[in-house]
Write an enzyme that holds these catalytic residues in place. Sequence first.
Site, PDB file in Angstrom:
ATOM      1  N   GLU A 125     -90.543  37.949   4.330  1.00 30.11           N
ATOM      2  CA  GLU A 125     -90.851  37.679   3.032  1.00 30.11           C
ATOM      3  C   GLU A 125     -91.008  36.389   2.925  1.00 30.11           C
ATOM      4  OE1 GLU A 125     -88.227  40.804   3.223  1.00 30.11           O
ATOM      5  OE2 GLU A 125     -88.519  39.652   3.942  1.00 30.11           O
ATOM      6  N   HIS A 195     -79.353  45.651  -3.009  1.00 30.30           N
ATOM      7  CA  HIS A 195     -79.567  46.131  -3.884  1.00 30.30           C
ATOM      8  C   HIS A 195     -79.910  46.425  -5.526  1.00 30.30           C
ATOM      9  CE1 HIS A 195     -80.401  47.824   0.425  1.00 30.30           C
ATOM     10  NE2 HIS A 195     -81.720  47.742  -0.232  1.00 30.30           N
TER      11      HIS A 195
END
Length: 391
Positions: A125, A195
């Site tokens: 990321e 999530h």
Amino acid sequence: MAAVAASAGHLWRLRAARAEGHWRRLCGAGLRGFLQPASAGGDAATRRQVAHFTFQPDPEPQEYGQTQKMNLFQAITSALDNSLAKDPTAVIFGEDVAFGGVFRCTVGLRDKYGKDRVFNTPLCEQGIVGFGIGIAVTGATAIAEIQFADYIYPAFDQIVNEAAKYRYRSGDLFNCGSLTIRSPWGCVGHGALYHSQSPEAFFAHCPGIKVVVPRSPFQAKGLLLSCIEDKNPCIFFEPKILYRAAVEQVPVEPYNIPLSQAEVIQEGSDVTLVAWGTQVHVIREVASMAQEKLGVSCEVIDLRTILPWDVDTVCKSVIKTGRLLISHEAPLTGGFASEISSTVQEECFLNLEAPISRVCGYDTPFPHIFEPFYIPDKWKCYDALRKMINY
């Protein structure tokens, strides 16, 4: 500069090529059940996944030409398609975006625009955002995807210390304002602690970037196009539970919805309700419950842009109603509701008829099987509203 960007993109694609085959195998196995909505079966597991909200589509827009029924991920795809068609420098990159992404938001775009403009990256990321900063500095339009907002934290330094400060530290000689970072966000019914997170408040403390969260397909396309065209780095959080659950008429052609302008969805006189993303649909239902059960008139506001947020619209409403309830999925302590509450208390203190109420997630990691207890659902919001009215 364009040659450098193309060369860098080629290297990234080579490094990501092996990972793609492995990811496809994973998608064919256990992840498919996570990424697709539950079936209509009657077992207990399916019943447990019932959504905590009812999506309320907006009226069909008339001012932007032909419309088409789209869900939220299709509206995102449409916006990205429009951007790639309009801007020859625009590129889209991230983990697995080349074959459509885990939520299908980029499906078909590599085939249409080529592998040099829509390509995969390694699972890194901070590298994705750093690469995006570099592309944006050359003058190209960089649209990066972080696969889940929960995994944006490795890129935190690149966003906060590099992207947000690039223009300031160079005295506006250079900037990366053409960088947009997209990321699926919020609870999904079964995402658990890795999530389901809503990290918008982390970035709201950082001058130099804009943070946006849409509530619907129509809003998502217009706001995303505005982020991509804005001259500041933008983070665009997409409520993933709405990817398929939210369906409405969306213009086919490009259009823009202004950033930093909240929308008064429903006018009222007794209580102001403020939320963003999925939670807007929760408070809309609360407003209906309050009118039906209590005879209370609620003004409902979708904040839309978290940073910089629309102070004027919220304060104007609170001056009229005298009461404010703010709701978001993120934990209570340090959540963005705190900033709104503090500002309204400073600006509207003499107009308040009751303490400001925050109905948010708990100060715990996001749970799995206990998600229904964690979510600030309509009953929690309704109870807080009733206490305000009786104060």
